[in-house]
Write a protein that holds these residues in place. Structure first.
Motif, short mmCIF file in Angstrom:
data_model
loop_
_atom_site.label_atom_id
_atom_site.label_comp_id
_atom_site.label_asym_id
_atom_site.label_seq_id
_atom_site.Cartn_x
_atom_site.Cartn_y
_atom_site.Cartn_z
N THR A 60 4.18 7.32 5.33
CA THR A 60 3.55 6.01 5.04
C THR A 60 4.68 4.90 5.19
OG1 THR A 60 2.55 4.63 3.07
CG2 THR A 60 4.25 6.26 2.55
N GLY A 61 4.35 3.47 5.11
CA GLY A 61 5.24 2.47 5.51
C GLY A 61 4.57 1.55 6.38
N ARG A 62 4.87 0.39 6.40
CA ARG A 62 4.14 -0.68 7.29
C ARG A 62 4.74 -0.84 8.73
NH1 ARG A 62 7.33 -3.63 3.56
NH2 ARG A 62 8.68 -5.16 4.45
N THR A 110 1.34 4.76 10.62
CA THR A 110 1.30 4.67 9.06
C THR A 110 0.97 3.33 8.51
OG1 THR A 110 3.65 3.85 9.44
CG2 THR A 110 3.30 6.39 8.95
N ALA A 149 9.67 3.17 6.62
CA ALA A 149 8.79 4.05 6.42
C ALA A 149 9.31 5.11 5.24
CB ALA A 149 8.81 4.64 7.83
N THR A 192 -2.28 3.88 5.63
CA THR A 192 -1.85 3.54 4.09
C THR A 192 -2.83 2.40 3.80
OG1 THR A 192 0.28 4.17 4.53
CG2 THR A 192 -0.21 3.16 2.46
N SER A 213 0.83 -1.14 0.05
CA SER A 213 0.07 0.07 -0.05
C SER A 213 0.88 1.23 -0.04
CB SER A 213 -1.00 -0.11 1.31
OG SER A 213 -0.32 -0.18 2.34
N ASP A 214 1.90 1.05 0.52
CA ASP A 214 2.90 2.41 0.68
C ASP A 214 3.25 2.77 -0.63
OD1 ASP A 214 4.37 0.15 0.80
OD2 ASP A 214 6.09 1.10 1.78
N LYS A 215 3.66 1.63 -1.37
CA LYS A 215 4.23 1.72 -2.63
C LYS A 215 3.05 2.31 -3.56
CE LYS A 215 7.49 -2.14 -2.31
NZ LYS A 215 6.80 -2.56 -0.99
#
Length: 302
Positions: A104-106, A144, A111, A148, A48-50
């Motif tokens: 964002t980031g998991r 995040t 991040a 995201t 999702s961040d990408k």
């Protein structure tokens, strides 16, 4: 956000997928939608961040070639991440005139933070540091991932609901197409997704403001930044955000113009309340503000 709230949020969005699937294709459609939701949860966790960075055409900053305000933004973000005891995040720039930023980031180890070129042009260095400290606070608080993933799933829910307008979903007791129910589902499902976002957004932003003020050591600069971003954003359309309204909650200030139904539900607390909380924090930190700190913020782009 604690694991229970995270679980409840994802469960609620998965249930929305099932309800929409039921409206579109009956029990079989519900099972297919639930399976799709589970698959999307797994995909969103890793990607999702990408997807968000790609949606906003974010470009990773190369510290070896960056110059001027972009290099200063990069160096300050690196320094603030050290102050926050965080791994250095990937640092991105978005070529967009609206001043704004998001993280964002998991997890903190994977991040990323992104700021628009408008933010770098229109705010002072101290104010930019305050904004990035806020975004790093989201990383430190582990907001995040859910922020995201919510953007990805809420966008998918909206798309799935809209498909109901084009397929014969929703059957009444006699097996006839229930077009009214289908239309209602297509309208209500995106609203329900936004309500889920609202449930996680307001406290999250206050917490990130407080911790961000502590990280940068200057809550007043963050308060000024919030005022400026809100005022400038009103006159500058963020076209990528308008095309991806489910991601609006990622930004430090709502990037939407308010011209569409997607903006009926605000995902951010009132800026006045956020500023007030930051000024209280500044006083507690011994950084009392002059009386006229916020009396002359421009309301049109520079």
């Amino acid at each position: 956000m604690n694991p229970f709230k995270t679980f409840m949020l994802l469960a609620g969005m998965t249930a929305l997928f099932g309800v929409i699937g039921l409206a579109v294709g009956g029990p079989t459609g519900m099972l297919i939608a639930l399976g799709l939701a589970l698959a999307m949860n797994a995909f969103a966790y890793w990607n999702s961040d990408k997807m968000v960075l790609k949606a906003y055409k974010a470009e990773a900053i190369d510290p070896h070639t960056a110059t001027g305000i972009i290099r200063t933004y990069y160096d300050d973000t690196v320094e603030l991440s050290r102050r926050a005891n965080l791994p250095q995040p990937a640092i991105y720039i978005i070529h967009n005139d609206q001043p704004n930023a998001f993280a964002t980031g998991r997890n903190p180890e994977n991040a990323a933070v992104a700021a628009t070129t408008g933010l770098l042009r229109m705010l002072s260095r101290e104010e930019i540091r305050g904004v990035m400290a806020h975004e790093l606070a989201h990383v430190k608080n582990r907001d995040t991932l859910i922020m995201t993933v919510t953007a990805t799933l809420a966008g998918a829910i909206s798309s799935l609901a809209n498909f109901a307008l084009f397929f014969g979903g929703g059957r009444d007791e006699e097996g006839n197409s229930n077009i009214i129910g289908t239309i209602l589902m297509a309208v209500l499902a995106p609203m329900a997704a936004m309500l889920v976002q609202m449930a996680i957004s307001r406290t999250r932003e206050y917490d990130a403001d407080r911790l961000g003020g502590e990280i940068c050591g200057d809550p007043e600069s963050l308060a000024r930044a919030l005022r400026k971003i809100e005022n400038y954003a009103k006159g500058i359309v963020n076209h990528e955000a308008e095309h991806n309204p489910a991601s609006a909650h990622l930004f430090i200030i709502n990037p939407l113009s308010g011209a569409r139904m997607d903006n009926l539900f605000s995902t951010h607390p009132a800026t006045d309340n956020r500023v007030r909380a930051l000024m209280d924090l500044a006083i507690n930190m011994g950084r009392k503000s002059p009386q006229n700190t916020f009396t002359s913020v421009p309301t049109t782009p520079m």
